[in-house]
Design an enzyme around this catalytic site. Structure first.
Site, mmCIF file in Angstrom:
data_model
loop_
_atom_site.group_PDB
_atom_site.id
_atom_site.type_symbol
_atom_site.label_atom_id
_atom_site.label_comp_id
_atom_site.label_asym_id
_atom_site.label_seq_id
_atom_site.Cartn_x
_atom_site.Cartn_y
_atom_site.Cartn_z
ATOM 1 N N TYR A 187 0.891 -1.166 0.000
ATOM 2 C CA TYR A 187 0.000 0.000 0.000
ATOM 3 C C TYR A 187 0.922 1.207 0.000
ATOM 4 C CZ TYR A 187 -4.546 -2.177 1.005
ATOM 5 O OH TYR A 187 -5.723 -2.877 0.933
ATOM 6 N N ASP A 242 -6.362 -0.600 -6.175
ATOM 7 C CA ASP A 242 -7.827 -0.502 -6.173
ATOM 8 C C ASP A 242 -8.384 0.098 -4.881
ATOM 9 O OD1 ASP A 242 -7.435 -2.554 -4.342
ATOM 10 O OD2 ASP A 242 -8.192 -4.129 -5.665
ATOM 11 N N HIS A 255 -10.397 -6.912 -5.252
ATOM 12 C CA HIS A 255 -10.101 -6.865 -3.813
ATOM 13 C C HIS A 255 -11.087 -7.732 -3.018
ATOM 14 C CE1 HIS A 255 -7.600 -4.052 -1.138
ATOM 15 N NE2 HIS A 255 -8.248 -4.763 -0.246
HETATM 16 C C1 FNR Z 1 -7.943 -8.426 1.653
HETATM 17 N N1 FNR Z 1 -7.313 -7.994 0.487
HETATM 18 C C2 FNR Z 1 -6.211 -7.157 0.576
HETATM 19 N N2 FNR Z 1 -5.556 -6.775 -0.547
HETATM 20 C C3 FNR Z 1 -4.469 -5.969 -0.457
HETATM 21 O O1 FNR Z 1 -3.879 -5.655 -1.493
HETATM 22 N N3 FNR Z 1 -4.018 -5.525 0.752
HETATM 23 C C4 FNR Z 1 -4.639 -5.871 1.919
HETATM 24 O O2 FNR Z 1 -4.219 -5.455 2.997
HETATM 25 C C5 FNR Z 1 -5.781 -6.707 1.848
HETATM 26 N N4 FNR Z 1 -6.431 -7.082 2.972
HETATM 27 C C6 FNR Z 1 -7.487 -7.957 2.904
HETATM 28 C C7 FNR Z 1 -8.087 -8.392 4.071
HETATM 29 C C8 FNR Z 1 -9.124 -9.321 4.029
HETATM 30 C C9 FNR Z 1 -9.741 -9.795 5.301
HETATM 31 C C10 FNR Z 1 -9.572 -9.809 2.772
HETATM 32 C C11 FNR Z 1 -10.669 -10.830 2.693
HETATM 33 C C12 FNR Z 1 -8.984 -9.357 1.614
HETATM 34 C C13 FNR Z 1 -7.736 -8.495 -0.836
HETATM 35 C C14 FNR Z 1 -7.051 -9.809 -1.165
HETATM 36 O O3 FNR Z 1 -5.693 -9.614 -1.446
HETATM 37 C C15 FNR Z 1 -7.678 -10.502 -2.399
HETATM 38 O O4 FNR Z 1 -7.796 -9.578 -3.451
HETATM 39 C C16 FNR Z 1 -9.034 -11.122 -2.089
HETATM 40 O O5 FNR Z 1 -9.081 -11.604 -0.786
HETATM 41 C C17 FNR Z 1 -9.310 -12.265 -3.038
HETATM 42 O O6 FNR Z 1 -10.589 -12.722 -2.867
HETATM 43 P P1 FNR Z 1 -11.007 -14.024 -1.991
HETATM 44 O O7 FNR Z 1 -10.080 -15.151 -2.333
HETATM 45 O O8 FNR Z 1 -10.922 -13.598 -0.570
HETATM 46 O O9 FNR Z 1 -12.396 -14.254 -2.463
#
Ligand code: FNR
Length: 366
Positions: free
Chosen positions: A134, A162, A253
């Protein structure tokens, strides 16, 4: 239930819901607004059918491959998800240990509960990890982090694009964020607002001014391959390639940002076509994440051109319910499912999985 009573990724979700504290369940499971994109992520796979070929010798199936040049036992990785300690006292290190035992790549989140170095220290020599970034409004903070990550052996830099503003995850927002700040988060956050759920409490430092021009600067401070995570149209995948990125992650995301963003599997085929049309598909790796829950989902993504898939929530649920053993068990289930699909589809190697093995004529039929 016992671990040997887990038959698929959905089973872990059911158990996790019953064992997680309400604030952790809300943070992990929530999506943005009406959660339409979140549900669509998995549902979109239901519109893709398979075209199995028979009478092929499938005695020996090999599901291993490479991603960004690193070996992996399966074309999947554990994607970045923040706040691992909400689900398990040891946090992200649980995922690291399970990944090690099954030769799987882990993407480390900027907003991990464990410190970055704890997660790297938990890895075995030669174990592949990537960094999810990030981008901080204070670029010096990001520069230091990226340089440090490279010096600790990260094999890829995934810049999340995103989330210039956090989506409204109302389930999460209804909870007050009560956890003590883990170190890493305190280091990154400029302010912590405890009134609006976990996500909002930890993410105020993310820079909404991040744009394509910044890619050149990142390229000047690191030799790691740079990929943009959170691409949601073929046009932006083309732009990523034109700006010198080594790849993209098509992702909304996990449905937690813009509701009504398309599922990544739906836009995968048209993205591969656009890259090819522009002559940008060579040495450019396309990953997808969101809603991948079955071996057949992985197969469909590979057939349509993905180099691999990221999986998020199922690993959080397995970790929360059963720790390292749970995550290993889930990886084993994914391996068995995926190898079975390969065998029943009549392929024995990842390179042989081709677009003509799936039928996407109804992909736009929502
Ligand atoms: C995320 N995701 C996410 N992405 C990212 O770039 N930085 C982050 O800190 C987070 N944190 C995060 C927390 C939680 C609890 C979730 C569920 C998701 C998004 C993650 O990388 C990814 O894009 C999705 O989780 C993919 O979808 P599924 O497999 O959870 O359906």
């Amino acid at each position: 239930p016992r671990l040997d009573e887990m038959y698929n990724s959905f089973d872990f979700e059911t158990v996790a819901k019953s064992v997680l504290k309400p604030d952790a369940w809300a943070y992990y499971s929530s999506g943005a607004d009406d959660e339409i994109s979140m549900r669509e992520n998995h549902n979109a796979f239901h519109r893709i059918w398979l075209r199995p070929r028979v009478m092929v010798n499938v005695k020996n199936v090999d599901a291993s491959t490479t991603m960004l040049g690193s070996r992996t036992s399966l074309p999947l990785y554990i994607t970045a998800t923040a706040l691992g300690k909400l689900g398990h006292p040891e946090g992200e290190v649980v995922l690291t240990k399970a990944a090690k035992n099954r030769d799987i790549i882990q993407m480390i989140p900027t907003l991990a509960s464990c410190s970055f170095d704890e997660i790297v220290d938990a890895a075995a020599p030669g174990q592949t990890q990537w960094l999810q970034l990030y981008v901080n409004g204070n670029r010096e903070v990001s520069e230091k982090f990226v340089r440090h990550a490279e010096s600790r052996g990260m094999k890829g830099l995934f810049i999340t694009a995103d989330a210039p503003q956090l989506g409204r995850r109302e389930k999460d927002m209804r909870q007050k964020y009560s956890q003590e700040d883990p170190d890493e988060i305190a280091r990154n956050a400029t302010q912590v607002n405890r009134d609006e759920g976990a996500a909002r409490a930890i993410s105020s430092f993310i820079d909404p001014s991040l744009c394509w021009d910044d890619v050149a600067w990142f390229k000047s401070i690191t030799k790691m391959p740079i990929l943009i995570k959170g691409i949601q149209t073929p046009e932006d995948a083309v732009l990523a390639a034109k700006h010198g990125c080594q790849g993209v992650v098509l992702s909304n995301h996990g449905g937690r940002q813009l509701d009504f963003a398309p599922s990544s599997i739906e836009i995968l085929a048209e993205t591969m076509e656009a890259l090819k049309r522009e002559g940008l598909d060579k040495d450019f790796e396309v990953y997808i994440d969101g809603g991948i829950r079955r071996g057949s989902d992985i197969f469909k993504a590979i057939a349509l051109g993905a180099k691999g898939v990221g999986i998020g929530r199922p690993f959080l649920y397995a970790m929360s319910a059963y720790g390292v053993e749970g995550v290993e068990k889930l990886l084993e289930l994914f391996q068995h499912e995926f190898e079975m699909v390969m065998r029943l589809m009549g392929v024995t190697r990842i390179e042989d999985i081709k677009p003509e093995m799936v039928d996407i004529r109804n992909i736009k039929d929502h």
